[in-house]
Design a protein around this motif. Structure first.
Motif, mmCIF file in Angstrom:
data_model
loop_
_atom_site.group_PDB
_atom_site.id
_atom_site.type_symbol
_atom_site.label_atom_id
_atom_site.label_comp_id
_atom_site.label_asym_id
_atom_site.label_seq_id
_atom_site.Cartn_x
_atom_site.Cartn_y
_atom_site.Cartn_z
ATOM 1 N N VAL A 4 0.872 -1.160 0.000
ATOM 2 C CA VAL A 4 0.000 0.000 0.000
ATOM 3 C C VAL A 4 0.914 1.217 0.000
ATOM 4 O O VAL A 4 1.697 1.410 0.927
ATOM 5 N N GLN A 5 0.830 1.991 -1.074
ATOM 6 C CA GLN A 5 1.714 3.132 -1.268
ATOM 7 C C GLN A 5 0.949 4.436 -1.028
ATOM 8 O O GLN A 5 -0.246 4.511 -1.282
ATOM 9 N N ALA A 6 1.679 5.457 -0.588
ATOM 10 C CA ALA A 6 1.123 6.806 -0.445
ATOM 11 C C ALA A 6 2.228 7.801 -0.750
ATOM 12 O O ALA A 6 3.398 7.536 -0.482
ATOM 13 N N LYS A 7 1.835 8.921 -1.336
ATOM 14 C CA LYS A 7 2.815 9.965 -1.618
ATOM 15 C C LYS A 7 3.008 10.824 -0.379
ATOM 16 O O LYS A 7 2.039 11.229 0.259
ATOM 17 N N ASN A 8 4.276 11.111 -0.064
ATOM 18 C CA ASN A 8 4.544 11.995 1.064
ATOM 19 C C ASN A 8 4.447 13.445 0.615
ATOM 20 O O ASN A 8 4.144 13.724 -0.548
ATOM 21 N N GLU A 13 6.852 8.404 -3.284
ATOM 22 C CA GLU A 13 6.005 7.313 -2.790
ATOM 23 C C GLU A 13 6.690 6.596 -1.641
ATOM 24 O O GLU A 13 7.874 6.276 -1.706
ATOM 25 N N THR A 15 6.006 3.249 1.163
ATOM 26 C CA THR A 15 5.203 2.066 1.432
ATOM 27 C C THR A 15 4.647 2.181 2.839
ATOM 28 O O THR A 15 5.398 2.291 3.798
ATOM 29 N N LEU A 16 3.323 2.158 2.959
ATOM 30 C CA LEU A 16 2.699 2.223 4.273
ATOM 31 C C LEU A 16 2.542 0.837 4.884
ATOM 32 O O LEU A 16 2.639 0.678 6.091
ATOM 33 N N VAL A 57 2.455 5.026 8.832
ATOM 34 C CA VAL A 57 1.162 5.706 8.761
ATOM 35 C C VAL A 57 1.194 6.969 9.621
ATOM 36 O O VAL A 57 0.742 8.041 9.195
ATOM 37 N N HIS A 60 3.225 9.526 7.881
ATOM 38 C CA HIS A 60 2.465 10.069 6.751
ATOM 39 C C HIS A 60 1.442 11.113 7.232
ATOM 40 O O HIS A 60 1.304 12.183 6.643
#
Length: 172
Positions: A4-8, A13, A15-16, A57, A60
């Protein structure tokens, strides 16, 4: 493998969370188990990044909000300040009433200037700062400053508690 990826905040990107099924280790260590029919089977190993995921998380969220957590998530939701030493007793009563409502609250009754106390609370990114001075004691009100605003509003304590509880419950 599932990532599960999210942009900071910098657009990169991160990985969360990761879940991965490993077929190689059971083979390498000759791992087996017996199923309900007493037949030997090769297991699958599932790797997951639970501890690292929690940290990522939180990182993030902190990056995305720049530490300005919403009131419901903030570790300290309200800071109660005394204007002078003679206002400490009234400020303690306000502190206790807020604490009884299960609102996360701290106080600063040090013998320093109010501007120092406010600055310290702002650095800690506390959503609400309440100041109790002579006028507030006399009028039975509290002076409120919301994070990010220089405006002080005056309100009855019961009204403030009602409003902040609603904000926390609605997670707004």
């Amino acid at each position: 493998k599932l990532d599960v990826q999210a942009k900071n905040v910098h657009g990169k990107e991160d990985t969360l969370f990761t879940v991965q099924i490993d077929f190689a280790l059971p083979e390498r260590y000759d791992m087996t188990y017996k199923d309900k029919d007493n037949k030997e089977k090769r297991p699958m190993i599932i790797h997951r990044s639970s501890t690292g995921a929690t940290e990522r998380v939180i990182a993030h969220i902190l990056e995305g909000t720049q530490g300005n957590l919403p009131t419901w998530l903030s570790p300290v939701q309200v800071c109660v300040l005394s204007f002078t030493d003679r206002n400490v007793k009234a400020a303690r009563m306000v502190l206790e009433k807020i604490r009884q409502e299960n609102i996360r609250v701290k106080s600063d009754f040090d013998s320093t200037t109010v501007s120092d106390k406010v600055r310290n609370a702002e650095v800690m990114k506390i959503p609400y700062i309440i100041t109790i001075g002579d006028r507030e004691e006399r009028e039975g009100t509290i002076a409120i400053r919301k994070r990010g605003s220089n405006k002080l509003g005056s309100q009855k304590l019961d009204d403030f508690i009602k409003n902040i509880r609603k904000e926390i419950q609605e997670r707004s």
